[in-house]
Scaffold this motif. Structure first.
Motif, PDB file in Angstrom:
ATOM      1  N   ARG A  80       0.836  -1.212   0.000  1.00 44.24           N
ATOM      2  CA  ARG A  80       0.000   0.000   0.000  1.00 44.24           C
ATOM      3  C   ARG A  80       0.866   1.256   0.000  1.00 44.24           C
ATOM      4  O   ARG A  80       0.517   2.268  -0.593  1.00 44.24           O
ATOM      5  N   LEU A  81       2.004   1.192   0.707  1.00 46.54           N
ATOM      6  CA  LEU A  81       2.915   2.343   0.749  1.00 46.54           C
ATOM      7  C   LEU A  81       3.668   2.492  -0.569  1.00 46.54           C
ATOM      8  O   LEU A  81       3.829   3.596  -1.091  1.00 46.54           O
ATOM      9  N   LYS A  82       4.128   1.353  -1.099  1.00 43.46           N
ATOM     10  CA  LYS A  82       5.045   1.416  -2.237  1.00 43.46           C
ATOM     11  C   LYS A  82       4.361   1.368  -3.599  1.00 43.46           C
ATOM     12  O   LYS A  82       4.920   1.843  -4.582  1.00 43.46           O
ATOM     13  N   ARG A  83       3.195   0.749  -3.634  1.00 50.10           N
ATOM     14  CA  ARG A  83       2.475   0.667  -4.908  1.00 50.10           C
ATOM     15  C   ARG A  83       1.021   1.092  -4.731  1.00 50.10           C
ATOM     16  O   ARG A  83       0.108   0.285  -4.888  1.00 50.10           O
ATOM     17  N   PRO A  84       0.810   2.374  -4.372  1.00 50.60           N
ATOM     18  CA  PRO A  84      -0.582   2.816  -4.193  1.00 50.60           C
ATOM     19  C   PRO A  84      -1.357   2.688  -5.505  1.00 50.60           C
ATOM     20  O   PRO A  84      -0.772   2.808  -6.584  1.00 50.60           O
ATOM     21  N   ARG A  85      -2.664   2.389  -5.375  1.00 53.91           N
ATOM     22  CA  ARG A  85      -3.518   2.286  -6.563  1.00 53.91           C
ATOM     23  C   ARG A  85      -4.300   3.582  -6.696  1.00 53.91           C
ATOM     24  O   ARG A  85      -5.049   3.936  -5.793  1.00 53.91           O
ATOM     25  N   PRO A  86      -4.149   4.285  -7.801  1.00 55.20           N
ATOM     26  CA  PRO A  86      -4.973   5.487  -7.955  1.00 55.20           C
ATOM     27  C   PRO A  86      -6.421   5.067  -8.174  1.00 55.20           C
ATOM     28  O   PRO A  86      -6.690   4.188  -8.980  1.00 55.20           O
ATOM     29  N   ARG A  87      -7.348   5.689  -7.462  1.00 58.61           N
ATOM     30  CA  ARG A  87      -8.763   5.293  -7.521  1.00 58.61           C
ATOM     31  C   ARG A  87      -9.461   5.974  -8.694  1.00 58.61           C
ATOM     32  O   ARG A  87     -10.423   6.738  -8.505  1.00 58.61           O
ATOM     33  N   LEU A  88      -8.949   5.705  -9.903  1.00 61.57           N
ATOM     34  CA  LEU A  88      -9.440   6.429 -11.074  1.00 61.57           C
ATOM     35  C   LEU A  88     -10.881   6.072 -11.420  1.00 61.57           C
ATOM     36  O   LEU A  88     -11.711   6.946 -11.629  1.00 61.57           O
ATOM     37  N   ARG A  89     -11.166   4.776 -11.444  1.00 63.50           N
ATOM     38  CA  ARG A  89     -12.526   4.362 -11.803  1.00 63.50           C
ATOM     39  C   ARG A  89     -13.515   4.851 -10.737  1.00 63.50           C
ATOM     40  O   ARG A  89     -14.590   5.353 -11.042  1.00 63.50           O
ATOM     41  N   GLU A  90     -13.083   4.718  -9.470  1.00 64.91           N
ATOM     42  CA  GLU A  90     -13.949   5.131  -8.365  1.00 64.91           C
ATOM     43  C   GLU A  90     -14.220   6.629  -8.409  1.00 64.91           C
ATOM     44  O   GLU A  90     -15.329   7.076  -8.111  1.00 64.91           O
ATOM     45  N   GLY A  91     -13.200   7.416  -8.780  1.00 65.58           N
ATOM     46  CA  GLY A  91     -13.374   8.869  -8.871  1.00 65.58           C
ATOM     47  C   GLY A  91     -14.426   9.224  -9.907  1.00 65.58           C
ATOM     48  O   GLY A  91     -15.297  10.077  -9.672  1.00 65.58           O
ATOM     49  N   LEU A  92     -14.371   8.541 -11.058  1.00 68.50           N
ATOM     50  CA  LEU A  92     -15.360   8.783 -12.117  1.00 68.50           C
ATOM     51  C   LEU A  92     -16.759   8.380 -11.642  1.00 68.50           C
ATOM     52  O   LEU A  92     -17.736   9.099 -11.852  1.00 68.50           O
ATOM     53  N   LEU A  93     -16.834   7.216 -10.974  1.00 67.57           N
ATOM     54  CA  LEU A  93     -18.134   6.734 -10.498  1.00 67.57           C
ATOM     55  C   LEU A  93     -18.716   7.673  -9.446  1.00 67.57           C
ATOM     56  O   LEU A  93     -19.914   7.939  -9.426  1.00 67.57           O
ATOM     57  N   LEU A  94     -17.845   8.178  -8.560  1.00 62.50           N
ATOM     58  CA  LEU A  94     -18.324   9.104  -7.530  1.00 62.50           C
ATOM     59  C   LEU A  94     -18.834  10.390  -8.179  1.00 62.50           C
ATOM     60  O   LEU A  94     -19.854  10.949  -7.753  1.00 62.50           O
ATOM     61  N   ALA A  95     -18.108  10.852  -9.198  1.00 65.88           N
ATOM     62  CA  ALA A  95     -18.545  12.066  -9.899  1.00 65.88           C
ATOM     63  C   ALA A  95     -19.931  11.841 -10.516  1.00 65.88           C
ATOM     64  O   ALA A  95     -20.815  12.692 -10.401  1.00 65.88           O
TER      65      ALA A  95
END
Ligand SMILES: Nc1ncnc2c1ncn2[C@@H]1O[C@H](COP(=O)(O)OP(=O)(O)OP(=O)(O)O)[C@@H](O)[C@H]1O
Ligand SMILES: Cc1ncc(C[n+]2csc(CCOP(=O)(O)O)c2C)c(N)n1
Ligand SMILES: [Mg+2]
Length: 337
Positions: free
Chosen positions: A193-208
């Motif tokens: 989680r520290l070294k390879r964070p996942r950007p929440r790109l799909r989630e950001g679009l869905l939240l929008a």
């Protein structure tokens, strides 16, 4: 590796731009991109001994993290990803293989998210630093989610889990101390989680799409980032510490170091989850959208009249003393004259 050689390596590793909108990528004086109506731009740096240490990270992890943390800001806007521009400040002491693996880390993540590396820069430096500029797109500015949209009475939600990166950083800084009792796979998961964070790109679009009224990504820690959102929106955020979704192992690591797990999760930073606000009547829509994306959502508080952030612990005590990470906060050594 010499500058030209490295740029050629990057160009080869990326291949020709797959996105037809990128008319000119790596190789000219500038990139040329056919724009959608609205362009969303953010830039972020990752610096040796500030964001990572060479002794604890592989080159690929450093490359991954540099792009992931930059993309996280596009996620927080609810933007579609587009291009990334990679500025590398490289110390000559690093091996050729190091640069190769660093580029692999960036390009693997870019490919996973359909991001085109459309340009960048290479310079000599005494410390390793990566500056990534990311460009996202939207059809319409109203589709994006800003920090200033939170309104009184709305709920405050957070994606995923918190505290993993902070716990991993603690594990890292206590390398030589008596080991913290933690299953090997749990320790590895925290480290990732520290070294390879996942950007929440799909989630950001869905939240929008599903009605988030304000949003920010959690880079510096909930305590600081929620304060930013509150300030920009002109409201107060009420957060229940006991409601924070702790990642597995955070409680154990915090306890072993005499810290309250919820405080670690609120202040350590680098979770790269999304904090957002939403009207009560759209809560079900948000829950459904994120469930379909297999992303947990937790309701951690409410928007109130006032300013700043107030945290309440499990016994109902108000905590206003929590702060996340901030560059320059640690007192600098006096300058020599
Ligand atoms: N050096 C700078 N010059 C101009 N604007 C800046 C500078 N640094 C930050 N900003 C702007 O300030 C705003 C907040 O930036 P900040 O870096 O705090 O964002 P963040 O998403 O909270 O942090 P980060 O992504 O670095 O974790 C953004 O609009 C950013 O572009
Ligand atoms: C070696 C080392 N020292 C300290 C930290 C902690 N840290 C550094 S930057 C940051 C916030 C996000 O950065 P930014 O605000 O630049 O986006 C945090 C929590 C670390 N990860 N590694
Ligand atoms: Mg951000």
């Amino acid at each position: 590796m010499r500058e030209r050689q490295l740029i050629e390596l990057i160009a080869r590793r990326c291949g020709p731009p797959r996105d037809r909108r990128v008319l000119r990528g790596i190789g000219d004086d500038a990139a040329v991109v056919a724009a959608k109506p609205v362009c969303v731009i953010s830039t972020d740096s990752l610096v040796e001994d500030v964001h990572f240490t060479l002794s604890h990270y592989t080159p690929a992890e450093i490359g991954h993290k540099a792009l992931a943390t930059a993309l996280s800001d596009l996620a927080a806007m609810g933007a579609e990803v587009g291009e990334a521009y990679l500025a590398l400040a490289l110390p000559g002491r690093l091996r050729e293989e190091f640069s190769r693996e660093l580029i692999d880390g960036v390009v693997d993540l870019a490919e996973n998210h359909g991001v085109t590396i459309a340009g960048g820069d290479v310079v000599d430096s005494s410390a390793l630093a990566l500056t990534v500029t990311v460009v996202g797109w939207a059809e319409n500015p109203e589709r994006l989610v800003y920090r200033d949209g939170a309104r009184q009475g709305q709920r405050v939600g957070v994606t995923g889990t918190l505290g993993a990166a902070g716990a991993a950083l603690l594990l890292e800084s206590y390398d030589h101390e008596p080991p913290i009792p933690l299953a090997a796979d749990q320790r590895r998961a925290l480290e990732q989680r520290l070294k390879r964070p996942r950007p929440r790109l799909r989630e950001g679009l869905l939240l929008a799409e599903s009605g988030a009224s304000a949003m920010i990504d959690l880079s510096d820690g909930l305590a600081s980032d929620a304060r930013q959102l509150a300030q920009r929106s002109g409201v107060r955020l009420h957060i229940d510490l006991a409601a924070l979704p702790l990642a597995a192992g955070v409680r154990e690591v915090a306890a072993a170091r005499g810290l309250a797990a919820e405080e670690l999760a609120a202040t350590a930073g680098e979770d790269y989850e999304l904090l957002f606000t939403v009207d009560d009547r759209r809560v079900a829509e948000v829950e459904q959208a994120l469930a379909a994306a297999d992303c947990p959502v937790t309701w951690v508080g409410a928007v109130e009249v006032g300013t700043g952030v107030v945290f309440f612990d499990a016994s109902g005590h108000c905590r206003c003393d929590l702060h996340g990470f901030e560059h320059g906060r640690v007192a600098a050594k006096p300058e020599r004259d």
